[in-house]
Scaffold this active site. Structure first.
Site, PDB file in Angstrom:
ATOM      1  CG  ASP A   1      59.946 115.968 128.854  1.00 41.16           C
ATOM      2  OD1 ASP A   1      61.006 116.505 128.523  1.00 41.16           O
ATOM      3  OD2 ASP A   1      59.674 115.598 130.005  1.00 41.16           O
TER       4      ASP A   1
ATOM      5  CG  ASP B   1      59.764 112.593 132.788  1.00 49.59           C
ATOM      6  OD1 ASP B   1      60.983 112.840 132.697  1.00 49.59           O
ATOM      7  OD2 ASP B   1      59.130 112.016 131.892  1.00 49.59           O
TER       8      ASP B   1
ATOM      9  CG  ASP C   1      64.067 116.016 133.472  1.00 44.85           C
ATOM     10  OD1 ASP C   1      65.061 116.137 132.734  1.00 44.85           O
ATOM     11  OD2 ASP C   1      63.093 115.300 133.190  1.00 44.85           O
TER      12      ASP C   1
HETATM   13  P1  ATP Z   1      60.904 112.328 125.752  1.00 48.45           P
HETATM   14  O1  ATP Z   1      62.072 113.137 126.177  1.00 48.45           O
HETATM   15  O2  ATP Z   1      60.262 112.772 124.533  1.00 48.45           O
HETATM   16  O3  ATP Z   1      59.948 112.045 126.858  1.00 48.45           O
HETATM   17  P2  ATP Z   1      62.081 110.001 126.355  1.00 48.45           P
HETATM   18  O4  ATP Z   1      62.741 110.716 127.462  1.00 48.45           O
HETATM   19  O5  ATP Z   1      60.991 109.040 126.668  1.00 48.45           O
HETATM   20  O6  ATP Z   1      61.550 110.970 125.321  1.00 48.45           O
HETATM   21  P3  ATP Z   1      64.000 108.146 126.336  1.00 48.45           P
HETATM   22  O7  ATP Z   1      63.117 107.387 127.236  1.00 48.45           O
HETATM   23  O8  ATP Z   1      65.233 108.759 126.864  1.00 48.45           O
HETATM   24  O9  ATP Z   1      63.186 109.250 125.610  1.00 48.45           O
HETATM   25  O10 ATP Z   1      64.340 107.221 125.159  1.00 48.45           O
HETATM   26  C1  ATP Z   1      65.458 107.452 124.358  1.00 48.45           C
HETATM   27  C2  ATP Z   1      65.661 106.261 123.455  1.00 48.45           C
HETATM   28  O11 ATP Z   1      65.903 105.103 124.243  1.00 48.45           O
HETATM   29  C3  ATP Z   1      64.440 105.920 122.609  1.00 48.45           C
HETATM   30  O12 ATP Z   1      64.494 106.581 121.380  1.00 48.45           O
HETATM   31  C4  ATP Z   1      64.543 104.436 122.432  1.00 48.45           C
HETATM   32  O13 ATP Z   1      65.360 104.128 121.325  1.00 48.45           O
HETATM   33  C5  ATP Z   1      65.262 103.967 123.683  1.00 48.45           C
HETATM   34  N1  ATP Z   1      64.328 103.423 124.663  1.00 48.45           N
HETATM   35  C6  ATP Z   1      63.242 104.020 125.184  1.00 48.45           C
HETATM   36  N2  ATP Z   1      62.635 103.243 126.080  1.00 48.45           N
HETATM   37  C7  ATP Z   1      63.338 102.094 126.150  1.00 48.45           C
HETATM   38  C8  ATP Z   1      63.235 100.884 126.909  1.00 48.45           C
HETATM   39  N3  ATP Z   1      62.270 100.699 127.809  1.00 48.45           N
HETATM   40  N4  ATP Z   1      64.151  99.937 126.720  1.00 48.45           N
HETATM   41  C9  ATP Z   1      65.143 100.127 125.854  1.00 48.45           C
HETATM   42  N5  ATP Z   1      65.312 101.224 125.110  1.00 48.45           N
HETATM   43  C10 ATP Z   1      64.423 102.211 125.243  1.00 48.45           C
END
Ligand code: ATP
Length: 903
Positions: free
Chosen positions: A335, A641, A645
């Site tokens: 990730d 996480d 997954d």
């Molecule tokens: P990684 O896989 O690298 O850990 P991630 O799983 O954290 O990334 P996501 O959390 O799925 O990625 O986030 C995807 C998208 O959702 C982000 O690019 C952002 O635009 C949006 N996003 C992330 N966190 C929030 C939040 N708390 N509220 C609203 N939108 C969010």
């Protein structure tokens, strides 16, 4: 009302109203106070099921005798006794006992090491204490506590749900039903069977979707699962493919040796005219000589040491075989957020309809200026920017607090923390904002949905507002208009996509913020409310810098022939920029989740070879990626996480869960848990995994020649018709005491310098390569020549008595082992270095112990009596030392030839 924590299970918690349940438990929707919780904990006891009973000590000791070799030895001991060789039989029984004791103690240690590591993974849960979300050890949960449940959480106790949004729970552990069950706060009929008590969530089951809060009514043994089974936690058995392979090898070897012994017995008695009795002792010696008795214990200990070292480097092993697999990992899929990057989000830029704004400042301190074209300005003078700031702070759950030392921390999602901090930088107080815009309802953020929405009261008493934030592609689709300083106008999506692309290409995570007035009577929010007609306020760009140590770890992985793939929910451009910063060779190109969907399995197998960055990917994509990589012959480690997954983690050769951010579901599916969520810890674990494998290989290559040398010496003696140069009891001494002591030193070997400079070990490769087999044969022959040579010199040349000649032979064998131990520290590298002789404390201690033991063996009368030894002279020792040096030089010469050949 005094609380009856021992209330039987037949209570009607499921049919009570939530408020009634809270009242009966002496609790409230804000949970218990800290003092009350503590008092209740004293009364109710820890929320823990009793540990499965460990194997009792006598059983563990008895198991040591369940071994073909020991049985062979016991038979030999009995027959020797019957033949009247009381001393010999006494020694045989003594050694058997010592061997069982050593095995018992070492296994105990290994089990303890693993258990202490299990203790590092004690489950936690979030409860409300005095109305605040507090993370506590699941053990400390008491009846009346209000538990907050997020997707992926393992339910820590039996709960009566008091609030739920889309909660679905996997209850297979309890009811056997494999489909997740919907749960609500509404009472269930009194007569509902367990599986239909939808207002209850049971300890040990897992939330797979939704959010909820529930009040605890049963803990520990007073839970459903506690009643069914009082022994859930099993002790992980000490078993791995390698150990099984070795056990098999051991059995084959024993059978072969027994066959060889039988032939030798016949040859000796029939052709050579030995007496039955002498020959019997000789073949017992042969059998004992040829079997590497100490090997299984050494392998187990080496694995346990590896597990401990990995834990010291923040990689906690949940399943022992992973230690071996880690050594052969060829691809790590990781990730991005928090693992490769720091997960310290900072708002850097806003893109509004009428221009761009940059924000200064680092960390979570609410200090930093807002600038337009390089000039600072007050953001609250810009009504549109002010709206964006308010929306960001209100549509967020994170808390930003000052720590004692003037630092600032975020509790909750760092992405949201960054938005709250930005509001603080503008001079807005997030607490006040949230009070004024009182939240009426919310749709929490979930990766699959990619947005979060809140329904908030209007500070001026007008219609409530719906605030939405999320991934730009998703939010832009839901918007009909865009906000400008002059008012609203139809949205120009292309312009916004360009702005989002601009921020992403600078490596920023981009969120879109939107808003819409709700109906005056709205108190409830669902997806239909945000499905259309939103007004886009603007975009916000957040930076999350790569971790310094992750960059170094990526470089080390690449040099170790391990490819690193980044899989992220973020936008492709953001992902590529971060991938480039991290030094991923294939970061010039990214595949998105949609691309993966449009690619056939076969093509995907090809694509995963070149592409290193996968963006906007969901857990299902992870599963397809691991599968494709594995079909392509890779050994794959995969991080995760979330609850979704779990399938990818299970499928991966080494599933790696995040210890801090990870859900319980992910941890349970994983082979390894990272205590610090850091990519660098995976690389460290791989390095330790390679080292463990190396050390096992070294221990085996070290110990087998001792057996080979002895067996060949005895066969040579039988063939040549001389007396035995080493007696069976002396062989037992060497194998079980000196060889094991010396070989154990190799279990402590640190990683070799080049351990991360070579390619991964092909999976399924035999532990002893052709080269190592050659090495074993070569050193066996060296030991044969030295031992038999010195023995013949003593008997034939010097006319020594048998006791002296044998004492010389045994000491030669042990001295040869000591010399070879230093050579064995490096399989092919030269041992001519100071570090090789003085660099390993374990080796020096082992040698010192063995020297003392040999002195006692040679000079101490009781041992001389038991083992039939005689004191040696300086001349003897000089000859022994000289030959040992020759053995060392011969092995080093062989290494030099091998090195030259390899170049
Ligand atoms: P990684 O896989 O690298 O850990 P991630 O799983 O954290 O990334 P996501 O959390 O799925 O990625 O986030 C995807 C998208 O959702 C982000 O690019 C952002 O635009 C949006 N996003 C992330 N966190 C929030 C939040 N708390 N509220 C609203 N939108 C969010």
């Amino acid at each position: 009302m005094p609380l009856d924590t021992r209330r039987p299970s037949t209570t009607t918690w499921h049919s009570l109203k939530a408020s009634e349940a809270l009242e009966r438990l002496g609790s409230s929707p804000h949970g218990l106070g800290a003092a009350e919780a503590e008092a209740r904990l004293k009364e109710a006891g820890p929320n823990r099921l009793p540990e499965a009973e460990r194997r009792p000590a006598w059983k563990r000791f008895a198991v040591q005798f369940n071994n073909v070799l020991i049985i062979v030895l016991l038979v030999a001991g009995v027959v020797t006794l019957a033949l009247g060789h009381y001393v010999d039989s006494g020694v045989i029984f003594g050694v058997v006992l010592v061997n069982a004791l050593i095995g018992y103690i070492q296994e105990g240690k290994a089990e303890k090491a693993l258990e202490s590591i299990k203790g590092m993974l004690s489950p936690e849960a979030v409860v409300l204490r005095d109305g605040r979300r507090t993370r506590v050890k699941a053990e400390t949960i008491v009846p009346g506590d209000v538990v907050v449940i997020e997707p992926g959480d393992r339910i820590p106790a039996d709960l009566r749900i008091i609030k739920a949004r889309g909660l679905r729970v996997q209850e297979a552990a309890l009811t056997g039903e494999s489909v997740p069950v919907d749960k609500t706060a509404a009472p269930a009929p009194l007569t509902a069977p367990l599986a239909e008590r939808v207002s209850l969530a049971f300890a040990g089951t897992t939330a797979v979707q939704g959010h909820a809060q529930g009040v605890v009514f049963g803990t520990a043994l007073h839970t459903e699962i506690g009643r069914i089974s009082e022994m859930l936690s099993r002790v992980e058995t000490l078993d791995t493919p390698l150990l099984r392979q070795l056990a098999h090898f051991g059995r084959m070897l024993t059978a072969a040796i027994l066959g060889l012994a039988a032939v030798a017995f016949l040859v000796g008695t029939v052709l050579r005219g030995y007496s039955m009795e002498d020959m019997f002792l000789a073949v017992v010696g042969l059998a004992v000589a040829a079997i590497p008795e100490g090997l299984p214990a050494i392998v187990t200990i080496t694995l346990a040491i590896g597990v401990k070292r990995m834990a010291g480097r923040n990689a906690i092993i949940r399943r022992l075989p992973a230690v071996e697999t880690l050594g052969s990992v060829s691809v790590i899929c990781s990730d991005k957020t928090g693992t490769l990057t720091r997960n310290e989000m900072t708002t850097r830029a806003y893109a509004l309809a009428d221009g761009a704004v940059e924000v200064a400042g680092t960390g979570y301190a609410p200090v930093g200026t807002f600038q337009r074209d390089g000039t600072a300005f007050d953001p609250l003078d810009d009504p549109l920017l002010a709206r964006v700031l308010v929306a960001g702070a209100v549509c967020a759950d994170a808390l930003v607090e000052e720590t004692g030392a003037g630092g600032w921390t975020v509790t909750g999602d760092p992405t949201e923390g960054a938005l709250v901090v930005a509001a603080g930088k503008a001079g807005l107080d997030p607490e006040t904002l949230r009070r004024e815009h009182r939240r009426l309802d919310a749709i929490p953020f979930e990766s699959e949905r990619a947005y979060m929405a809140t329904l908030d009261a209007d500070p001026d008493g007008g219609r409530p507002n719906i605030h939405v934030k999320g991934a730009p592609e998703v939010i832009l689709r839901l918007c009909g208009t865009e906000a400008t300083a002059e008012g609203e106008r139809p949205i120009d999506r292309d312009a916004w996509h360009a702005r989002a692309g601009d921020l992403s290409s600078r490596g920023m995570r981009v969120l879109a913020l939107a808003e819409r007035p709700g109906a005056p009577s709205d108190t409830h929010l669902d997806e239909a409310h945000v499905a259309e007609n939103l007004t886009l306020l603007g975009l916000v760009g957040l930076i999350d810098p790569p971790r310094e140590e992750a960059m170094q770890a990526v470089a080390r992985c690449l040099s170790a022939g391990i490819r690193v793939k980044m899989i992220t929910g973020d936008h492709a451009m953001t992902a590529r920029a971060i991938g480039t910063a991290l030094g991923l060779p294939g970061a010039g190109e990214a595949m998105t989740g949609a691309d993966i969907d449009a690619t056939s399995d076969e093509d995907l197998r090809r694509r995963v070879r070149e592409v290193d960055v996968f963006a906007r990917a969901t857990p299902e994509h992870k599963l397809r990626l691991v599968t494709a990589l594995q079909h392509d012959g890779s050994i794959c480690a995969m991080t995760g996480d979330g609850v979704n997954d779990a399938p990818a983690l299970k499928r991966a050769d080494v599933g790696v869960a995040m210890g801090v951010q990870g859900t319980d579901a992910a941890k349970e599916a994983a082979e390894m848990v990272l205590a610090d969520d850091n990519f660098a810890s995976i690389a460290a674990a791989v390095e330790e995994g390679r080292t463990v494998y190396d050390n096992i290989k070294k221990a085996i290559t070290f110990i087998l020649p001792t057996n080979g040398g002895q067996a060949m010496t005895i066969l040579a003696a039988i063939a040549l018709g001389t007396m035995l140069p080493i007696t069976p009891v002396q062989i037992l001494w060497v194998n079980m005491i000196t060889a094991v002591t010396l070989a154990l030193a190799l279990a402590f070997e640190p990683p070799e310098k080049g351990v991360m400079a070579r390619r991964p070990r092909p999976s399924g490769a035999p532990i002893l390569s052709g080269f190592l087999m050659w090495r074993v044969a070569f050193v066996s022959a060296l030991l044969l020549v030295a031992v038999f040579g010195l023995f013949l010199w003593q008997v034939k040349g010097e006319g020594a008595d048998p006791a002296t000649a044998r004492t010389v032979a045994v000491n030669m064998l042990v001295a040869g082992e000591i010399a070879y131990l230093f050579s064995s520290r490096y399989l092919t590298a030269s041992a001519f270095s100071w570090d090789c002789f003085a660099g390993s404390r374990a080796a020096l201690i082992a040698v010192a112990l063995v020297v003392v033991a040999q002195a006692a063996f040679t000079y101490w009368p009781p041992m001389a009596f038991l083992f039939g030894t005689a004191p040696l002279t300086g001349e003897h020792w000089a000859a022994i030392a000289g030959c040992a040096v020759l053995v060392f030089l011969a092995v080093e010469a062989e290494k030099a030839v091998v090195r030259r050949r390899e170049q």
